[in-house]
Scaffold this active site. Structure first.
Site, PDB file in Angstrom:
ATOM      1  N   SER A  70       0.836  -1.191   0.000  1.00 15.84           N
ATOM      2  CA  SER A  70       0.000   0.000   0.000  1.00 15.84           C
ATOM      3  C   SER A  70       0.879   1.253   0.000  1.00 15.84           C
ATOM      4  O   SER A  70       1.655   1.446  -0.931  1.00 15.84           O
ATOM      5  CB  SER A  70      -0.963  -0.053   1.190  1.00 15.84           C
ATOM      6  OG  SER A  70      -2.012   0.882   1.041  1.00 15.84           O
TER       7      SER A  70
ATOM      8  N   GLU B  89      -9.339  -5.471  -4.017  1.00 18.07           N
ATOM      9  CA  GLU B  89      -8.654  -4.517  -3.146  1.00 18.07           C
ATOM     10  C   GLU B  89      -9.629  -3.644  -2.345  1.00 18.07           C
ATOM     11  O   GLU B  89      -9.522  -3.507  -1.128  1.00 18.07           O
ATOM     12  CB  GLU B  89      -7.734  -3.613  -3.982  1.00 18.07           C
ATOM     13  CG  GLU B  89      -6.556  -4.312  -4.622  1.00 18.07           C
ATOM     14  CD  GLU B  89      -5.340  -4.382  -3.708  1.00 18.07           C
ATOM     15  OE1 GLU B  89      -5.453  -3.977  -2.542  1.00 18.07           O
ATOM     16  OE2 GLU B  89      -4.281  -4.845  -4.186  1.00 18.07           O
TER      17      GLU B  89
ATOM     18  N   HIS C 236      -7.751  -5.768   0.179  1.00 20.61           N
ATOM     19  CA  HIS C 236      -6.536  -5.004   0.445  1.00 20.61           C
ATOM     20  C   HIS C 236      -5.949  -5.375   1.806  1.00 20.61           C
ATOM     21  O   HIS C 236      -6.658  -5.475   2.803  1.00 20.61           O
ATOM     22  CB  HIS C 236      -6.865  -3.511   0.426  1.00 20.61           C
ATOM     23  CG  HIS C 236      -5.690  -2.612   0.545  1.00 20.61           C
ATOM     24  ND1 HIS C 236      -4.753  -2.486  -0.452  1.00 20.61           N
ATOM     25  CD2 HIS C 236      -5.286  -1.770   1.538  1.00 20.61           C
ATOM     26  CE1 HIS C 236      -3.834  -1.613  -0.083  1.00 20.61           C
ATOM     27  NE2 HIS C 236      -4.123  -1.163   1.121  1.00 20.61           N
TER      28      HIS C 236
END
Length: 517
Positions: free
Chosen positions: A198, A326, A423
């Site tokens: 990320s 995600e 995610h």
């Protein structure tokens, strides 16, 4: 307690001692490894050093105990009522590294992996339980380093009189510390892999584009790369809004009057107000994070995609990938799952899809069976993470370099399985920390089965093999066959599965997000 007793650390004076350039440090024996925590790689960024590029750490006499993680940098939690205080040591010595090594022997010359945490460029701490790196070090018989860097106002806000991207400069300083010191811990400074997820992936990709970082690492693993990079004009405008939260101008002189942790807390409310700025900040506004790397022309001259396309990373081995769903994590955390209207879906499609209204029509045609919630989620999954990740691999290959690509398709088992392959799921799988930090949500109420352990082991095996050889165990990516490792209970290598989305974005460049008005 024996030195190698895996049931707990050995804090005796017989713990491993390593001499760094600034002074000697004593670590602990844990899980058969030598572990050193909280080693400063730069001076505390406070006082005259606040909002400046990182400065050298002062040397110390004697042997410093490296038993505990250093204090976390100030956190902009962006949540009403949040205190901004973590369960971690207090203090100003935020810029520290931690080392897990099988043997602090300078002759060992093991590969080195350097982890950069994520957290929207406003959250994170290398001492978080979810980043306990001993399993990675053991699996690969290599050295793992984790680091802190400045976040939020301290690290990424546009502040007049301060360099841009101070958090990225901290990461460069940590990598310079690795180059100068890691051999004493048994690592090879000529065989360094940087990896992050990320915002940590955005940081890793930024390092590929930064002249200051060249030569500090030879391999990079980019997990769920965000497409959000700010133009200088946008960053400056957001900086004005952040400083206005405390009634000040965005200058070093003004903001230095507010203590760092107080400032982080005071400006955190802007995150929840950001959607109202969509007419001015465009696609950045709904992300509810006012921080991203800034393409300032100096620290970060161009975006990672432009740099990689030009060949800046041609000699760096690259491993890139993302999870399948995600944005599902943010849907669930925001209470949006099953509640998205068609009007909301249209708004998201017109804002994020290439071409505005034409982009909405293209998405609806490409996904004819998708309902409003699925379209809302799909376009934000694509815009924010999957397409930026894919584009980085494509740019590397087009420039004559080598990249390997993966997608996580296994669903998080917690919360009744509603999170899917969302995610952040790769973090507890990679580190094996299923009940820590985000893993506690992703595995909530679920059993850690033998199948989970096998999948987790596959992640570590691939990552550590890549760090050793540049080959994670499957064919490099190419534009013709698009080989992609799918991480699931039964792993397979297939042509990239998200071709419908990839086609919708094929002519859309990823440029710095602009200031609209």
């Amino acid at each position: 307690m024996a030195a190698n007793d895996a049931t707990g650390p050995d804090r005796s004076t017989e713990g491993p001692v390593v001499r760094t350039a600034a002074g000697a440090v004593r670590g602990l024996r844990e899980h058969g490894l030598a572990v050193f925590r909280g080693i400063p790689f730069a001076a505390p960024p406070v006082g005259a050093a606040r909002f400046a590029a990182p400065r050298p750490v002062a040397a110390w006499d004697g042997t410093r105990d490296a038993f505990a993680f250093g204090p976390p940098p100030p956190q902009d939690l962006g949540v009403p009522g949040a205190t901004g205080v973590l369960d971690a040591p207090e203090g100003d010595d935020w810029l520290t590294v931690n080392v897990w090594t099988p043997d602090a022997d300078p002759a060992a010359r093991r590969p080195v992996m350097v982890w950069i945490y994520g957290g929207a460029y406003k959250l994170g701490h290398s001492g978080s339980p979810g980043y306990d790196a001993y399993r990675i070090a053991l699996a690969g018989d290599l050295v793992v380093v984790t680091l802190n860097y400045r976040l939020g106002m301290e690290g990424f806000a546009h502040i007049e009189g301060a360099p841009a991207n101070r958090g990225l400069l901290d990461q460069v300083a940590a990598l310079e510390w690795v180059r100068e010191n890691i051999a004493a811990f048994g690592g090879d400074p000529g065989q360094v892999t940087v990896f992050g997820e990320s915002a940590g992936a955005g940081s890793t990709a930024s390092l590929l584009a930064m002249p200051r970082a060249r030569g500090l690492f030879g391999r990079a693993i980019v997990q769920s790369l965000p497409g959000t990079f700010f133009s200088a004009d946008l960053a400056q405008d957001i900086g004005v809004a952040l400083a206005a939260e405390v009634g000040l101008r965005p200058t070093v002189a003004d903001l230095a009057a507010v203590a760092p942790r107080e400032l982080a807390l005071a400006v955190s409310g802007l995150s929840t107000k950001m959607p109202q700025y969509v007419g001015r900040w465009g696609q950045a506004a709904p992300t509810v994070t006012p921080y991203s790397p800034v393409v300032d022309g100096d620290v970060l001259p161009v975006t990672p995609w432009e740099a990689v396309t030009s060949g800046a990373a041609r000699d760096i081995d690259l491993l890139v990938g993302h999870t399948r769903d995600e944005f599902r994590l943010f849907m669930v955390m925001g209470g949006m799952l099953g509640r998205i209207t068609d009007e909301q879906a249209s708004g998201a499609l017109r804002l994020f899809a290439p071409g505005g209204e034409a982009g909405e029509r293209a998405y609806r045609a490409a996904y004819p069976g998708a309902d409003a919630g699925e379209l809302f989620e799909r376009v934000q999954t694509d815009w924010l993470f999957t397409v930026p990740s894919l584009r980085l691999a494509e740019a590397q290959v087009a420039a004559g370099g080598r990249a390997h690509f993966y997608e996580l398709t296994w669903s998080a088992p917690g919360n009744g399985g509603v999170l899917g392959p969302c995610h952040g799921l790769d973090i507890p799988l990679l580190f094996g920390t299923y009940q820590a930090d985000l893993g506690a949500l992703l595995f909530m109420g679920a059993e850690v089965t033998p199948e989970v352990e096998v999948l987790s082991g596959r992640f570590r095996e691939a990552w550590t093999a890549f760090a050793r050889t540049g080959d994670p165990g499957w064919a490099p990516y190419d534009e013709k066959s698009r080989p992609t490792q799918l991480f699931d209970e039964t792993p397979t290598v297939e042509s990239y599965p998200q071709q419908r989305s990839a086609h919708l974005w094929k002519d859309q460049p990823f440029k710095p997000l602009p200031l609209l008005s």
